[in-house]
Motif scaffolding. Sequence first.
Motif, PDB file in Angstrom:
ATOM      1  N   ASN A 103     -18.740  -5.048  -5.350  1.00 49.48           N
ATOM      2  CA  ASN A 103     -17.027  -4.643  -4.998  1.00 49.48           C
ATOM      3  C   ASN A 103     -16.316  -6.295  -4.923  1.00 49.48           C
ATOM      4  N   PRO A 104     -14.881  -5.130  -5.910  1.00 46.98           N
ATOM      5  CA  PRO A 104     -13.921  -5.930  -6.215  1.00 46.98           C
ATOM      6  C   PRO A 104     -13.248  -6.679  -5.405  1.00 46.98           C
ATOM      7  N   PRO A 105     -13.205  -8.098  -6.014  1.00 49.54           N
ATOM      8  CA  PRO A 105     -12.607  -9.007  -4.543  1.00 49.54           C
ATOM      9  C   PRO A 105     -10.684  -8.238  -4.330  1.00 49.54           C
ATOM     10  N   ASP A 106     -10.782  -8.502  -3.055  1.00 48.63           N
ATOM     11  CA  ASP A 106      -9.391  -7.755  -2.856  1.00 48.63           C
ATOM     12  C   ASP A 106      -8.548  -9.444  -2.062  1.00 48.63           C
ATOM     13  N   CYS A 107      -8.248  -9.750  -3.370  1.00 50.11           N
ATOM     14  CA  CYS A 107      -7.691 -10.802  -3.363  1.00 50.11           C
ATOM     15  C   CYS A 107      -5.581 -10.792  -2.425  1.00 50.11           C
ATOM     16  N   VAL A 108      -5.290  -9.561  -2.631  1.00 45.79           N
ATOM     17  CA  VAL A 108      -3.915  -8.861  -2.113  1.00 45.79           C
ATOM     18  C   VAL A 108      -4.261  -8.003  -0.781  1.00 45.79           C
ATOM     19  N   GLN A 109      -4.068  -9.177   0.785  1.00 47.41           N
ATOM     20  CA  GLN A 109      -4.167  -8.333   1.377  1.00 47.41           C
ATOM     21  C   GLN A 109      -3.930  -7.458   2.246  1.00 47.41           C
ATOM     22  N   SER A 110      -2.515  -8.732   2.093  1.00 46.76           N
ATOM     23  CA  SER A 110      -1.693  -8.225   3.698  1.00 46.76           C
ATOM     24  C   SER A 110      -0.867  -6.677   3.092  1.00 46.76           C
ATOM     25  N   PHE A 111       0.245  -5.973   4.056  1.00 42.68           N
ATOM     26  CA  PHE A 111       1.401  -4.732   4.371  1.00 42.68           C
ATOM     27  C   PHE A 111       2.227  -5.310   2.713  1.00 42.68           C
ATOM     28  N   GLU A 112       2.330  -6.633   3.124  1.00 42.07           N
ATOM     29  CA  GLU A 112       3.717  -7.298   2.988  1.00 42.07           C
ATOM     30  C   GLU A 112       3.142  -7.446   1.069  1.00 42.07           C
ATOM     31  N   LEU A 113       2.343  -8.842   0.790  1.00 40.44           N
ATOM     32  CA  LEU A 113       2.043  -8.493  -0.747  1.00 40.44           C
ATOM     33  C   LEU A 113       1.961  -7.122  -1.514  1.00 40.44           C
ATOM     34  N   ARG A 114       0.666  -6.188  -0.853  1.00 41.71           N
ATOM     35  CA  ARG A 114       0.742  -5.182  -1.408  1.00 41.71           C
ATOM     36  C   ARG A 114       1.737  -4.356  -1.729  1.00 41.71           C
ATOM     37  N   LYS A 115       2.608  -4.118  -0.931  1.00 40.47           N
ATOM     38  CA  LYS A 115       4.189  -3.752  -0.717  1.00 40.47           C
ATOM     39  C   LYS A 115       4.493  -4.513  -2.353  1.00 40.47           C
ATOM     40  N   GLU A 116       5.265  -5.560  -2.461  1.00 44.51           N
ATOM     41  CA  GLU A 116       5.646  -7.000  -3.367  1.00 44.51           C
ATOM     42  C   GLU A 116       5.387  -6.440  -4.493  1.00 44.51           C
ATOM     43  N   LEU A 117       3.819  -6.530  -4.658  1.00 45.75           N
ATOM     44  CA  LEU A 117       3.146  -6.341  -5.936  1.00 45.75           C
ATOM     45  C   LEU A 117       3.184  -5.211  -6.270  1.00 45.75           C
ATOM     46  N   LEU A 118       2.791  -4.191  -5.734  1.00 45.87           N
ATOM     47  CA  LEU A 118       3.579  -2.922  -6.622  1.00 45.87           C
ATOM     48  C   LEU A 118       5.395  -2.690  -7.291  1.00 45.87           C
ATOM     49  N   GLU A 119       5.967  -2.918  -5.910  1.00 47.74           N
ATOM     50  CA  GLU A 119       7.060  -3.240  -6.527  1.00 47.74           C
ATOM     51  C   GLU A 119       8.031  -3.896  -7.606  1.00 47.74           C
ATOM     52  N   ARG A 120       7.044  -5.716  -7.580  1.00 47.14           N
ATOM     53  CA  ARG A 120       7.761  -6.331  -9.298  1.00 47.14           C
ATOM     54  C   ARG A 120       6.891  -5.386  -9.977  1.00 47.14           C
ATOM     55  N   PHE A 121       4.899  -4.828 -10.228  1.00 52.02           N
ATOM     56  CA  PHE A 121       4.984  -3.841 -11.294  1.00 52.02           C
ATOM     57  C   PHE A 121       5.637  -3.468 -11.710  1.00 52.02           C
ATOM     58  N   ASN A 122       6.262  -2.066 -10.301  1.00 54.50           N
ATOM     59  CA  ASN A 122       7.084  -1.502 -11.230  1.00 54.50           C
ATOM     60  C   ASN A 122       8.946  -1.321 -11.229  1.00 54.50           C
ATOM     61  N   ASP A 123       8.980  -2.947 -10.793  1.00 53.39           N
ATOM     62  CA  ASP A 123      10.387  -2.364 -11.279  1.00 53.39           C
ATOM     63  C   ASP A 123      10.967  -3.593 -11.648  1.00 53.39           C
ATOM     64  N   ARG A 124      10.357  -4.693 -12.241  1.00 57.45           N
ATOM     65  CA  ARG A 124      10.427  -5.459 -12.962  1.00 57.45           C
ATOM     66  C   ARG A 124       9.171  -5.876 -13.841  1.00 57.45           C
ATOM     67  N   TRP A 125       8.915  -5.338 -14.393  1.00 55.61           N
ATOM     68  CA  TRP A 125       7.015  -6.352 -14.601  1.00 55.61           C
ATOM     69  C   TRP A 125       7.336  -7.234 -15.708  1.00 55.61           C
ATOM     70  N   GLN A 126       8.792  -6.049 -16.447  1.00 53.39           N
ATOM     71  CA  GLN A 126       9.253  -7.912 -17.438  1.00 53.39           C
ATOM     72  C   GLN A 126       9.282  -9.145 -17.440  1.00 53.39           C
ATOM     73  N   ASP A 127       9.534  -9.495 -15.969  1.00 50.92           N
ATOM     74  CA  ASP A 127       9.004 -10.774 -15.613  1.00 50.92           C
ATOM     75  C   ASP A 127       8.146 -11.259 -15.113  1.00 50.92           C
ATOM     76  N   TRP A 128       6.806 -10.747 -15.223  1.00 53.96           N
ATOM     77  CA  TRP A 128       5.402 -11.116 -14.899  1.00 53.96           C
ATOM     78  C   TRP A 128       6.250 -11.788 -14.023  1.00 53.96           C
ATOM     79  N   SER A 129       6.843 -11.552 -13.306  1.00 55.07           N
ATOM     80  CA  SER A 129       6.434 -12.256 -11.472  1.00 55.07           C
ATOM     81  C   SER A 129       4.884 -11.731 -10.781  1.00 55.07           C
ATOM     82  N   TYR A 130       4.653 -10.291 -11.278  1.00 56.59           N
ATOM     83  CA  TYR A 130       3.923  -9.886 -10.271  1.00 56.59           C
ATOM     84  C   TYR A 130       2.562 -10.459 -10.879  1.00 56.59           C
ATOM     85  N   ARG A 131       2.488 -10.642 -11.519  1.00 54.47           N
ATOM     86  CA  ARG A 131       1.587 -11.982 -12.215  1.00 54.47           C
ATOM     87  C   ARG A 131       0.964 -12.977 -11.459  1.00 54.47           C
TER      88      ARG A 131
END
Length: 244
Positions: free
Chosen positions: A175-203
Amino acid sequence: MYVNILSKVAERLAKVGLETHPFKIGWYNEHVGEHFKFPLDYDTFALLVISTPDMFENGLWHFILREECTGTQDMLDTFLKEQFSAIKQMYADMDIEAIHDFEMLPNHRPRVLVQTAGHVSGAAYFYQQKDVHPNPWGDKKLFGVSIHPKYGGWFALRGVLIFKNVQCPELPRLNPPDCVQSFELRKELLERFNDRWQDWSYRDIIPVEHKYSERQKQYFGTLPKDRKALIEKWKAGGESHCNL
Protein backbone atom coordinates in the motif's frame (compact mmCIF):
# COMPACT_ATOMS: atom_id res chain seq x y z
CA MET A 1 12.49 -14.35 -13.19
CA TYR A 2 10.83 -11.07 -12.25
CA VAL A 3 12.94 -10.73 -9.09
CA ASN A 4 16.13 -10.80 -11.13
CA ILE A 5 14.71 -8.30 -13.63
CA LEU A 6 13.65 -5.95 -10.86
CA SER A 7 17.10 -6.06 -9.25
CA LYS A 8 19.02 -5.41 -12.47
CA VAL A 9 16.72 -2.68 -13.77
CA ALA A 10 16.68 -0.91 -10.40
CA GLU A 11 20.47 -0.99 -10.24
CA ARG A 12 20.82 0.36 -13.80
CA LEU A 13 18.34 3.22 -13.41
CA ALA A 14 19.46 4.22 -9.92
CA LYS A 15 22.76 5.38 -11.43
CA VAL A 16 20.91 8.22 -13.15
CA GLY A 17 18.53 9.07 -10.30
CA LEU A 18 15.56 7.00 -11.43
CA GLU A 19 13.64 4.73 -9.06
CA THR A 20 11.59 1.65 -9.94
CA HIS A 21 8.50 0.19 -8.28
CA PRO A 22 6.96 -3.14 -9.39
CA PHE A 23 3.26 -3.82 -9.83
CA LYS A 24 0.89 -6.25 -11.52
CA ILE A 25 -1.07 -5.08 -14.53
CA GLY A 26 -4.16 -6.52 -12.84
CA TRP A 27 -3.76 -4.11 -9.93
CA TYR A 28 -3.66 -1.20 -12.36
CA ASN A 29 -6.62 -2.45 -14.40
CA GLU A 30 -8.74 -2.67 -11.24
CA HIS A 31 -8.41 1.09 -10.75
CA VAL A 32 -8.94 2.47 -14.25
CA GLY A 33 -11.80 2.72 -16.72
CA GLU A 34 -12.21 0.41 -19.69
CA HIS A 35 -10.46 2.84 -22.03
CA PHE A 36 -7.25 2.62 -20.02
CA LYS A 37 -7.10 -1.12 -19.25
CA PHE A 38 -4.28 -3.18 -20.73
CA PRO A 39 -5.42 -6.43 -22.42
CA LEU A 40 -2.89 -8.51 -20.51
CA ASP A 41 -2.97 -11.23 -17.85
CA TYR A 42 -3.61 -10.11 -14.28
CA ASP A 43 -0.14 -11.20 -13.08
CA THR A 44 1.79 -9.49 -15.90
CA PHE A 45 4.91 -7.84 -14.48
CA ALA A 46 5.35 -4.07 -14.82
CA LEU A 47 7.62 -1.38 -13.41
CA LEU A 48 6.77 2.20 -12.60
CA VAL A 49 9.69 4.58 -13.11
CA ILE A 50 9.98 7.79 -11.12
CA SER A 51 12.61 10.51 -11.16
CA THR A 52 14.09 11.36 -7.76
CA PRO A 53 15.71 14.70 -6.87
CA ASP A 54 19.05 13.12 -7.87
CA MET A 55 18.07 12.67 -11.51
CA PHE A 56 19.12 16.13 -12.64
CA GLU A 57 22.68 16.06 -11.32
CA ASN A 58 23.32 12.32 -11.72
CA GLY A 59 21.68 11.78 -15.08
CA LEU A 60 20.14 14.63 -17.04
CA TRP A 61 23.00 17.10 -16.63
CA HIS A 62 25.57 14.61 -17.94
CA PHE A 63 23.24 13.98 -20.89
CA ILE A 64 22.90 17.71 -21.55
CA LEU A 65 26.67 18.17 -21.60
CA ARG A 66 27.13 15.57 -24.31
CA GLU A 67 28.03 17.23 -27.56
CA GLU A 68 25.43 15.33 -29.56
CA CYS A 69 22.55 16.60 -27.40
CA THR A 70 21.25 19.17 -29.84
CA GLY A 71 17.99 19.82 -31.63
CA THR A 72 14.54 21.08 -30.77
CA GLN A 73 13.14 18.20 -28.71
CA ASP A 74 13.10 18.75 -24.96
CA MET A 75 16.24 17.16 -23.55
CA LEU A 76 14.41 15.73 -20.57
CA ASP A 77 12.12 13.72 -22.84
CA THR A 78 15.10 12.62 -24.96
CA PHE A 79 17.05 11.59 -21.87
CA LEU A 80 14.17 9.52 -20.52
CA LYS A 81 13.59 7.84 -23.87
CA GLU A 82 17.24 6.84 -23.89
CA GLN A 83 16.97 5.31 -20.40
CA PHE A 84 13.85 3.33 -21.29
CA SER A 85 15.45 2.16 -24.53
CA ALA A 86 18.52 0.99 -22.61
CA ILE A 87 16.32 -1.30 -20.51
CA LYS A 88 14.67 -2.71 -23.61
CA GLN A 89 18.12 -3.42 -25.04
CA MET A 90 19.13 -5.20 -21.83
CA TYR A 91 16.25 -7.61 -22.42
CA ALA A 92 16.13 -7.62 -26.21
CA ASP A 93 14.65 -11.12 -26.26
CA MET A 94 11.61 -10.03 -24.24
CA ASP A 95 8.42 -8.27 -25.30
CA ILE A 96 8.63 -5.01 -23.35
CA GLU A 97 6.28 -2.08 -23.82
CA ALA A 98 7.78 1.21 -22.66
CA ILE A 99 5.28 4.01 -22.11
CA HIS A 100 6.27 7.53 -21.10
CA ASP A 101 4.04 9.80 -19.07
CA PHE A 102 3.83 12.28 -21.95
CA GLU A 103 2.57 9.78 -24.56
CA MET A 104 -0.97 10.24 -25.84
CA LEU A 105 -3.40 8.10 -27.82
CA PRO A 106 -4.94 9.46 -31.07
CA ASN A 107 -8.03 10.47 -29.04
CA HIS A 108 -5.74 12.58 -26.79
CA ARG A 109 -6.12 10.31 -23.79
CA PRO A 110 -2.85 9.43 -22.00
CA ARG A 111 -1.54 5.97 -22.84
CA VAL A 112 -1.05 5.26 -19.14
CA LEU A 113 -2.33 6.89 -15.95
CA VAL A 114 0.97 7.19 -14.14
CA GLN A 115 -0.54 8.48 -10.90
CA THR A 116 -2.65 5.33 -10.67
CA ALA A 117 0.40 3.20 -11.42
CA GLY A 118 2.25 5.08 -8.69
CA HIS A 119 -0.52 4.34 -6.23
CA VAL A 120 -0.98 0.62 -6.96
CA SER A 121 2.79 0.04 -6.96
CA GLY A 122 3.01 1.52 -3.47
CA ALA A 123 5.39 4.26 -4.63
CA ALA A 124 3.31 7.36 -3.93
CA TYR A 125 -0.18 7.97 -2.59
CA PHE A 126 -2.50 9.52 -5.19
CA TYR A 127 -4.59 12.06 -3.28
CA GLN A 128 -7.87 12.92 -4.96
CA GLN A 129 -10.96 14.95 -4.19
CA LYS A 130 -12.74 11.83 -2.94
CA ASP A 131 -10.08 11.47 -0.22
CA VAL A 132 -11.24 14.68 1.50
CA HIS A 133 -14.29 14.17 3.72
CA PRO A 134 -16.57 16.03 3.93
CA ASN A 135 -16.18 17.64 0.50
CA PRO A 136 -15.44 21.35 1.15
CA TRP A 137 -15.61 22.45 -2.52
CA GLY A 138 -19.14 21.57 -3.56
CA ASP A 139 -19.34 21.04 -7.34
CA LYS A 140 -15.85 22.37 -8.04
CA LYS A 141 -13.59 19.78 -9.70
CA LEU A 142 -9.99 19.48 -8.57
CA PHE A 143 -7.09 17.47 -10.01
CA GLY A 144 -5.41 14.91 -7.80
CA VAL A 145 -1.71 14.84 -6.91
CA SER A 146 0.76 12.15 -5.83
CA ILE A 147 2.95 12.54 -2.74
CA HIS A 148 6.04 10.43 -2.08
CA PRO A 149 6.88 9.50 1.55
CA LYS A 150 10.53 10.60 1.19
CA TYR A 151 10.37 13.31 -1.44
CA GLY A 152 6.93 14.81 -0.88
CA GLY A 153 6.18 16.44 -4.22
CA TRP A 154 9.83 16.71 -5.24
CA PHE A 155 9.71 13.84 -7.73
CA ALA A 156 7.92 12.92 -10.95
CA LEU A 157 6.17 9.85 -12.36
CA ARG A 158 7.95 9.21 -15.67
CA GLY A 159 6.31 6.13 -17.14
CA VAL A 160 6.05 2.36 -17.04
CA LEU A 161 7.84 -0.67 -18.45
CA ILE A 162 5.54 -3.62 -19.11
CA PHE A 163 7.16 -7.05 -19.45
CA LYS A 164 4.36 -8.68 -21.40
CA ASN A 165 5.62 -12.26 -21.19
CA VAL A 166 6.73 -12.17 -17.55
CA GLN A 167 4.34 -13.24 -14.80
CA CYS A 168 4.75 -12.34 -11.13
CA PRO A 169 2.01 -14.17 -9.17
CA GLU A 170 4.00 -13.98 -5.92
CA LEU A 171 4.71 -10.24 -6.05
CA PRO A 172 3.61 -8.80 -2.68
CA ARG A 173 1.20 -5.89 -2.83
CA LEU A 174 2.36 -2.77 -0.99
CA ASN A 175 0.00 0.00 0.00
CA PRO A 176 1.30 3.51 -0.71
CA PRO A 177 2.22 5.33 2.52
CA ASP A 178 -0.58 7.69 3.52
CA CYS A 179 1.62 10.59 4.58
CA VAL A 180 -1.03 13.34 4.30
CA GLN A 181 -3.60 12.04 6.74
CA SER A 182 -5.53 14.97 8.19
CA PHE A 183 -8.52 16.65 6.58
CA GLU A 184 -6.81 20.03 6.85
CA LEU A 185 -3.60 18.91 5.14
CA ARG A 186 -5.38 17.02 2.35
CA LYS A 187 -7.55 20.06 1.67
CA GLU A 188 -4.49 22.31 1.70
CA LEU A 189 -2.59 19.95 -0.61
CA LEU A 190 -5.26 19.87 -3.30
CA GLU A 191 -5.82 23.61 -3.10
CA ARG A 192 -2.11 24.36 -3.39
CA PHE A 193 -1.77 21.99 -6.35
CA ASN A 194 -4.84 23.25 -8.22
CA ASP A 195 -4.76 26.95 -7.41
CA ARG A 196 -1.05 27.79 -7.19
CA TRP A 197 0.98 24.88 -8.46
CA GLN A 198 3.49 27.32 -9.96
CA ASP A 199 4.85 28.28 -6.52
CA TRP A 200 5.64 24.59 -5.86
CA SER A 201 4.45 24.89 -2.25
CA TYR A 202 2.39 21.69 -2.60
CA ARG A 203 5.68 19.80 -2.88
CA ASP A 204 6.47 20.67 0.74
CA ILE A 205 3.13 19.57 2.18
CA ILE A 206 5.12 17.13 4.35
CA PRO A 207 8.72 17.31 5.66
CA VAL A 208 11.00 15.79 3.01
CA GLU A 209 14.35 14.03 3.12
CA HIS A 210 15.54 15.36 -0.24
CA LYS A 211 14.38 17.97 -2.74
CA TYR A 212 15.45 19.60 -6.02
CA SER A 213 18.64 21.67 -6.10
CA GLU A 214 18.33 25.36 -6.93
CA ARG A 215 19.67 24.75 -10.44
CA GLN A 216 17.18 21.94 -10.97
CA LYS A 217 14.36 24.22 -9.83
CA GLN A 218 15.50 26.79 -12.37
CA TYR A 219 15.52 24.20 -15.15
CA PHE A 220 12.08 22.77 -14.40
CA GLY A 221 10.70 26.24 -13.72
CA THR A 222 11.63 27.22 -17.29
CA LEU A 223 9.21 26.49 -20.13
CA PRO A 224 10.41 23.58 -22.30
CA LYS A 225 10.68 25.90 -25.31
CA ASP A 226 13.08 28.14 -23.38
CA ARG A 227 15.25 25.43 -21.82
CA LYS A 228 17.67 25.22 -24.72
CA ALA A 229 18.58 28.89 -24.28
CA LEU A 230 19.03 28.33 -20.54
CA ILE A 231 21.33 25.37 -21.21
CA GLU A 232 23.41 27.41 -23.66
CA LYS A 233 23.70 30.15 -21.05
CA TRP A 234 24.96 27.64 -18.49
CA LYS A 235 27.44 26.14 -20.94
CA ALA A 236 28.71 29.58 -21.94
CA GLY A 237 29.26 30.34 -18.28
CA GLY A 238 31.35 27.20 -17.83
CA GLU A 239 28.79 25.39 -15.70
CA SER A 240 29.66 21.79 -14.91
CA HIS A 241 28.31 18.97 -12.79
CA CYS A 242 30.55 19.84 -9.85
CA ASN A 243 29.17 23.34 -9.29
CA LEU A 244 25.50 22.71 -9.80
